[in-house]
Design a protein around this motif. Sequence first.
Motif, PDB file in Angstrom:
ATOM      1  N   LEU A 162       0.833  -1.199   0.000  1.00  0.00           N
ATOM      2  CA  LEU A 162       0.000   0.000   0.000  1.00  0.00           C
ATOM      3  C   LEU A 162       0.871   1.253   0.000  1.00  0.00           C
ATOM      4  O   LEU A 162       1.965   1.266   0.573  1.00  0.00           O
ATOM      5  CB  LEU A 162      -0.909  -0.011   1.229  1.00  0.00           C
ATOM      6  N   HIS A 166      -3.928   3.638   6.013  1.00  0.00           N
ATOM      7  CA  HIS A 166      -5.258   3.062   6.133  1.00  0.00           C
ATOM      8  C   HIS A 166      -5.527   2.737   7.598  1.00  0.00           C
ATOM      9  O   HIS A 166      -4.614   2.716   8.421  1.00  0.00           O
ATOM     10  CB  HIS A 166      -5.372   1.803   5.274  1.00  0.00           C
ATOM     11  N   LEU A 192      -7.792  -3.892   4.670  1.00  0.00           N
ATOM     12  CA  LEU A 192      -6.949  -3.734   3.480  1.00  0.00           C
ATOM     13  C   LEU A 192      -5.495  -4.045   3.830  1.00  0.00           C
ATOM     14  O   LEU A 192      -4.857  -3.338   4.598  1.00  0.00           O
ATOM     15  CB  LEU A 192      -7.075  -2.317   2.927  1.00  0.00           C
ATOM     16  N   THR A 195      -2.648  -3.742  -2.096  1.00  0.00           N
ATOM     17  CA  THR A 195      -3.526  -3.172  -3.106  1.00  0.00           C
ATOM     18  C   THR A 195      -4.553  -4.209  -3.579  1.00  0.00           C
ATOM     19  O   THR A 195      -4.208  -5.338  -3.922  1.00  0.00           O
ATOM     20  CB  THR A 195      -2.718  -2.681  -4.322  1.00  0.00           C
TER      21      THR A 195
END
Length: 222
Positions: A162, A166, A192, A195
Amino acid sequence: MQILSVNDDEFKKYGRVVDNVDFTELIQELKRTPIPSGVVYEPAVKELEALPIRLDISSVVYGEMPIQIGYCNGHNSKLNALEYHRDSEINIAATDMILMLGLLTDVNDDYTYDTANVKAFRVPAGTAVEVYSTTLHYAPCGIDGKGFQVAVVLPKGTNYPLKSKHIRIDNKTASTSNENTGSSNINEDALLAATNKWLIGHAEGGLDDSAYIGLKGENIEI
């Protein structure tokens, strides 16, 4: 647990057998890749992506979307976690293997999931399956202690680190809060992990501290 086949009607909830592309050349190249004692996942492998079949998969299976071709190889017998993507994933088996699958519609509002809902499906060597975006899945399992080799096709850019911040939660605090209030303030963003990869882990799955632990019940072993 009962081991079903990807050729059974039950599998239609989770995916389909891909029979309109010839994967022979890809499987032959996949057999050259190593089978470690653990599990290794490579999202994109140049030797696989250099094959002409990449264009066929992109055009016929993904409707001309850009794709990546990697592999997941090794030895595994446990569930450990479940993940999902916003797009289908294509698995091409060079060896017999078992997929443990669930349905995203069975995930609770607090993003917990009862592993009793998991179904196991045998994928024969030489078979390619599409795992739908609404299907929970993770690393395959070998059969009778044997290793597995599977090519993994996904939209380009999936499963990479990522690039922005997040939500991250304290799993212990979140669990206690949910039990006390009977409700949840868990946001899907906390799941998450990479990706286009939302992950729900099991407490016994050996995941790092950033993983959201939401699988309840047995860490199923084949």
